[in-house]
Design a protein around this motif. Sequence first.
Motif, mmCIF file in Angstrom:
data_model
loop_
_atom_site.group_PDB
_atom_site.id
_atom_site.type_symbol
_atom_site.label_atom_id
_atom_site.label_comp_id
_atom_site.label_asym_id
_atom_site.label_seq_id
_atom_site.Cartn_x
_atom_site.Cartn_y
_atom_site.Cartn_z
ATOM 1 N N THR A 4 -7.425 -11.568 7.470
ATOM 2 C CA THR A 4 -7.910 -10.956 6.237
ATOM 3 C C THR A 4 -8.510 -9.587 6.542
ATOM 4 O O THR A 4 -9.207 -9.402 7.535
ATOM 5 C CB THR A 4 -8.971 -11.851 5.576
ATOM 6 N N THR A 5 -8.214 -8.634 5.705
ATOM 7 C CA THR A 5 -8.701 -7.270 5.879
ATOM 8 C C THR A 5 -10.211 -7.204 5.662
ATOM 9 O O THR A 5 -10.768 -7.921 4.830
ATOM 10 C CB THR A 5 -8.000 -6.344 4.874
ATOM 11 N N GLN A 6 -10.880 -6.327 6.391
ATOM 12 C CA GLN A 6 -12.311 -6.139 6.204
ATOM 13 C C GLN A 6 -12.592 -5.402 4.902
ATOM 14 O O GLN A 6 -11.775 -4.597 4.441
ATOM 15 C CB GLN A 6 -12.906 -5.340 7.368
ATOM 16 N N CYS A 49 -11.167 -5.012 -4.524
ATOM 17 C CA CYS A 49 -11.000 -3.562 -4.647
ATOM 18 C C CYS A 49 -11.666 -3.047 -5.916
ATOM 19 O O CYS A 49 -11.763 -3.765 -6.919
ATOM 20 C CB CYS A 49 -9.513 -3.207 -4.690
ATOM 21 N N GLN A 87 0.341 -15.158 3.866
ATOM 22 C CA GLN A 87 0.805 -14.117 4.773
ATOM 23 C C GLN A 87 2.090 -14.492 5.489
ATOM 24 O O GLN A 87 2.987 -13.661 5.664
ATOM 25 C CB GLN A 87 -0.282 -13.797 5.804
ATOM 26 N N VAL A 141 -8.693 -8.890 -0.063
ATOM 27 C CA VAL A 141 -9.862 -8.039 -0.281
ATOM 28 C C VAL A 141 -10.104 -7.800 -1.768
ATOM 29 O O VAL A 141 -9.212 -7.936 -2.599
ATOM 30 C CB VAL A 141 -9.724 -6.682 0.440
ATOM 31 N N ILE A 191 -10.348 -0.191 -1.454
ATOM 32 C CA ILE A 191 -11.036 -1.412 -1.056
ATOM 33 C C ILE A 191 -12.532 -1.179 -1.211
ATOM 34 O O ILE A 191 -13.050 -0.128 -0.842
ATOM 35 C CB ILE A 191 -10.689 -1.789 0.397
ATOM 36 N N LEU A 199 -10.523 2.506 2.431
ATOM 37 C CA LEU A 199 -9.484 3.119 3.248
ATOM 38 C C LEU A 199 -9.436 4.633 3.099
ATOM 39 O O LEU A 199 -8.692 5.294 3.828
ATOM 40 C CB LEU A 199 -8.114 2.538 2.865
ATOM 41 N N ARG A 216 0.888 -11.126 -0.107
ATOM 42 C CA ARG A 216 -0.491 -10.663 0.087
ATOM 43 C C ARG A 216 -1.199 -10.656 -1.265
ATOM 44 O O ARG A 216 -0.598 -10.446 -2.312
ATOM 45 C CB ARG A 216 -0.522 -9.256 0.692
ATOM 46 N N ASP A 266 -4.344 -15.160 0.130
ATOM 47 C CA ASP A 266 -3.873 -14.258 1.175
ATOM 48 C C ASP A 266 -3.802 -14.968 2.521
ATOM 49 O O ASP A 266 -2.852 -14.783 3.284
ATOM 50 C CB ASP A 266 -4.794 -13.040 1.271
ATOM 51 N N LEU A 319 -1.748 -0.160 1.466
ATOM 52 C CA LEU A 319 -2.166 -1.551 1.600
ATOM 53 C C LEU A 319 -1.167 -2.409 2.357
ATOM 54 O O LEU A 319 -1.371 -3.628 2.475
ATOM 55 C CB LEU A 319 -2.426 -2.150 0.213
ATOM 56 N N HIS A 373 -2.394 -5.194 4.686
ATOM 57 C CA HIS A 373 -3.737 -5.573 4.253
ATOM 58 C C HIS A 373 -3.655 -6.691 3.209
ATOM 59 O O HIS A 373 -2.604 -6.935 2.624
ATOM 60 C CB HIS A 373 -4.460 -4.367 3.646
#
Length: 315
Positions: free
Chosen positions: A2-4, A269, A204, A267, A274, A8, A209, A200, A261, A264
């Motif tokens: 998972t994206t932090q 947004c 994946q 997350v 993000i 971005l 996503r 997500d 993205l 990614h």
Amino acid sequence: MTTQQRPLGSGLDRDSTAEQALGAADLTGKTVVVTGASSGLGTETARVLAQAGAKIIAAVRSPERAKVALAGVTNVQIEQLDLADPDSIDAFVERVEATGTPVHILINNAGVMACPLERDARGYEMQFATNHLGHFQLTAGLWPALKRANGARVVTLSSGAHRRSSVLFDDINFETTEYEKFKAYGQAKSANALFSVGLDQRGQKDGVRAFAVHPGIIHDTNLFHFLSSEEMSQTAGALGGTKTIPQGAATTVWAATSPMLEGHGGVYCENGDIAEGVPADKQTPGGVRPWAVDPALADRLWSVSEKMTGKSFLG
């Protein structure tokens, strides 16, 4: 992974419009399902994505209203869908599946806000049932179509109002807790964000996503039907002011189409990027609170949602 929760640097901001967020994206040959496309953000999202060449399946409670709202938008198929009615969701899914079409983008946009206490036919509190469970069941049903896309995105509208409440796992349906409409709305919006985290994580491997978005407080939409002018003003102040409909649809369109993205997901947004993760006790608008992006809470919600809807997917 998972994206932090870290911006971005997209170059967009709270004043950016959906068309600006779309940029030069070409969606020719792509199929997009948009719930709640008969008004407000849903209509603008459908319009802009169609403008980029996508085929739009507008999933709406009132096809008659949608025909008026989407007049002049090309390549739109209007289908009836009531997210508070499980049978309506299943019927919609069956119609989509019968065509064998892939779904490249699913926009879980529809919702209700701060309504008086009401329950669906199953006895579930209406804001949680419509905003979260309905979209959970819809996404489960469309899962084969999303996998067929060989790279799909699911964008679910959350809200900065998630700060009002985490998911009340001990009393989701307000059976013993005194009902408070904004707390119930906050719970539903936290659930929308957690759903994106859980989806997500599970999607994946199949190229799907998921993203949650806070569109902002949008004036001139039907979402605020149950709010007085005073409540509307207070809500707008608490969440950082209002946006126009084109501004409000920008983050949805960005999450659905931005090449930034790629790779990614999972997350929350806002304002075309993000969002920053912020502490639970942050008092000012902006950012996402820990309980809305916690993977353990997302897993717990996933199990509860499967039990409440009777639907299981990603097996």
